[in-house]
Design an enzyme around this catalytic site. Structure first.
Site, PDB file in Angstrom:
ATOM      1  N   SER A 180      -5.963   1.284  12.511  1.00 40.55           N
ATOM      2  CA  SER A 180      -4.851   0.185  12.200  1.00 40.55           C
ATOM      3  C   SER A 180      -3.881   0.674  11.032  1.00 40.55           C
ATOM      4  O   SER A 180      -2.815   0.136  10.999  1.00 40.55           O
ATOM      5  CB  SER A 180      -5.165  -1.251  12.309  1.00 40.55           C
ATOM      6  OG  SER A 180      -5.072  -1.769  13.550  1.00 40.55           O
TER       7      SER A 180
ATOM      8  N   LYS B  46      -0.359  -6.266   3.695  1.00 40.87           N
ATOM      9  CA  LYS B  46      -0.604  -6.927   5.156  1.00 40.87           C
ATOM     10  C   LYS B  46      -1.053  -8.107   4.886  1.00 40.87           C
ATOM     11  O   LYS B  46      -1.869  -8.570   4.267  1.00 40.87           O
ATOM     12  CB  LYS B  46      -1.713  -5.731   5.882  1.00 40.87           C
ATOM     13  CG  LYS B  46      -1.770  -6.240   7.168  1.00 40.87           C
ATOM     14  CD  LYS B  46      -2.915  -5.245   7.791  1.00 40.87           C
ATOM     15  CE  LYS B  46      -3.091  -5.550   9.243  1.00 40.87           C
ATOM     16  NZ  LYS B  46      -4.096  -4.580   9.795  1.00 40.87           N
TER      17      LYS B  46
ATOM     18  N   SER C 152      -2.509  -2.234  13.839  1.00 38.72           N
ATOM     19  CA  SER C 152      -1.906  -3.168  13.467  1.00 38.72           C
ATOM     20  C   SER C 152      -1.160  -3.316  12.216  1.00 38.72           C
ATOM     21  O   SER C 152      -0.428  -4.586  12.234  1.00 38.72           O
ATOM     22  CB  SER C 152      -3.049  -4.380  13.620  1.00 38.72           C
ATOM     23  OG  SER C 152      -4.051  -4.215  12.575  1.00 38.72           O
TER      24      SER C 152
END
Ligand code: GLN
Length: 481
Positions: free
Chosen positions: A178, A79, A154
């Site tokens: 997330s 990420k 996310s």
């Protein structure tokens, strides 16, 4: 070679049997990502050169017959709020558009040492704020099973990259679901470990008392391997704790675990597909010999309100550092900027997206004199009650079973204009972050490269530092589907 379905164990075996070299494998993954990601948008950047150099080093190790470290040759995506030295790290924000990290996050140093090949950085909601990856400043990540739908957020890029076979595994971060939510939407496994078990050093902070890094993988077995490689105490993160002993449970020990079914999570608002999914899981676990017990977590319904006070408070403090001077983008001072304050204001006004600005404003408000006690201090008290609910429940059960989200993946654009509707996606995930306990999100019918229906996930919630128990139940279930 069928790339899409390779697991960590599968790659290791293939490398040891010399069915492919690490360089060939990396080349295949990069090639597939370069083509297929045009449709998905999971990656913000690929590191072709770095990945191939690392693959070559792994191949040299194999050639010398050296003992291979646990993640040798495994293509992993990160990420883009996790720092990798010398690589752009944007947090999907314009304010960090050109920011190049000057050091490795502790998890990255550990991955490198374990022989992993970092192939690229994945998309996210700006600074990890969102549930759909639509808040990224650099485009939406689409769900590989239906590109008209969101991948979740996310950590949507990480989940989609794994689901679409563009990486064998990935790391995400989770402040309120997330990792768990995008895992459920994309039909992969996500582990949000116990708070403190994985170092946050080098993770761009969102809300520091809630943030935690964890794996996104195709199987629970892979999540365990990756978690084992990244966990442990770190002098650079004062909240990290020494790795507790990590048990491998025998089938009899797994069967002896009592599973709690919290009535507050099985509400009328659940989508039909989610209800059916949960029934399937309960039946399967019973069939496997586990005992289910109804439990109650009475403060569940306050969790979202508490989260949307504590999180923005921490966000407003953490994001103060992006002032246009210390990191990334600076507002061009000519001709409208007259003084330093102007540089701060203009840089932040231009650099942050609407959702990030909304949260900084909310956070500043709840921390301001006069409101601090009414909002922030009170939310902290209710947070303690939510954590206590779990402590109480864990006196009579070992692991809690719950849905991850009320619905499967929703359509792109469906909720983006209505922040409250978006926030409600977290109704079942935020509690575990507030309590700091582990949650494993996994697909009801296992990982499938091709699917006819949208994936549905479920979560297994465990006691603090008993990540081993949730993983053991997860693996037990996984072997049976
Ligand atoms: N949906 C949560 C939010 O918008 C997700 C945060 C997270 O886990 N990074 O705050």
């Amino acid at each position: 070679m069928e790339l899409k379905t390779l697991t960590i164990a599968g790659v290791r075996q293939g490398l040891l049997e010399k069915r492919f070299s690490a360089a060939e494998l990396t080349e295949e993954f990069l090639g597939w990502a370069e083509v297929h990601d045009r449709d998905i948008g999971a990656f913000l950047s690929l590191d072709r050169e770095g990945a191939l150099a690392k693959a070559k080093a792994v191949d040299e190790m194999i050639a010398t017959g050296a003992q291979l470290p646990p993640l040798a040759g495994i293509p992993i995506a990160l990420k883009d709020n996790i720092l990798v030295e010398g690589i752009k790290t944007t947090a999907a924000s314009k304010i960090l558009e050109n920011y190049v990290a000057s050091y490795d996050a502790t998890v990255v140093a550990k991955l490198k040492e374990a022989g992993a090949i970092i192939i690229g950085k994945t998309n996210l909601d700006e600074f990890a704020m969102g549930s759909s990856t639509e808040n990224s400043a650099f485009g939406v990540t689409k769900n590989p099973y239906d590109i008209t739908r969101v991948a979740g957020g996310s950590s949507g890029g990480s989940a989609a990259a794994v689901a679409a076979g563009m990486a064998v595994a990935a790391l995400g971060s989770d402040t309120s679901g997330s990792i768990c939510l995008p895992a459920a939407f994309c039909g992969v496994v996500g582990l949000r470990p116990t708070y403190g078990s994985v170092s946050r050093s080098g993770l761009i902070a969102m809300a520091s008392s809630l943030d935690q890094i964890g794996p996104l993988t195709k199987t629970v077995a892979d999540a365990r391997i990756l978690f084992e490689s990244i966990r442990g105490e770190d002098p650079l993160d004062a909240t990290s704790v020494p790795g507790k002993s990590f048990k491998t449970l025998s089938p009899d020990e797994v069967r002896a675990l009592r599973i709690g079914i919290p009535k507050e999570y099985f509400t009328a608002g659940l989508d039909g597909a989610v209800t059916r999914g949960m029934e399937t899981v309960i039946e399967k676990l019973k069939w496997l010999g586990l005992v289910m017990k109804p439990i109650s977590l009475p403060h569940t319904r306050y969790a979202l309100s508490v989260y949307y006070i504590i999180m923005p408070a921490e966000v407003s403090a953490n994001l103060a550092r992006f002032d246009g001077i210390r990191y990334g983008r600076t507002h061009n001072p000519q001709p409208t900027t007259h003084n330093l304050q102007d540089v701060y204001f203009k840089t932040r006004g231009e650099g942050f997206g609407a959702e990030v600005r909304r949260r900084i404003l909310l956070g500043t408000y709840v921390l301001s004199a006069g409101y601090y006690d009414a909002y922030y201090a009170k939310a902290q008290k209710v947070r303690a009650l939510i954590a206590r609910d779990f402590d109480e429940a864990f006196k009579s059960v070992d692991v809690i079973l719950a849905p991850v989200t009320p619905t499967p993946a929703f359509k792109i654009g469906e909720k983006i204009l209505d922040p409250l509707a978006m926030y409600l996606s977290d109704v079942f995930t935020t509690q575990t972050n507030l309590a700091g306990i582990p949650a494993l999100s996994m697909p009801v019918d296992g990982y499938r490269a091709e699917r006819k229906e949208l994936p549905v996930g479920f979560q297994l919630i465990g006691k603090r530092f008993r990540d081993d128990e949730v993983l053991a139940v997860g693996e037990f279930y996984e072997r049976a589907v």
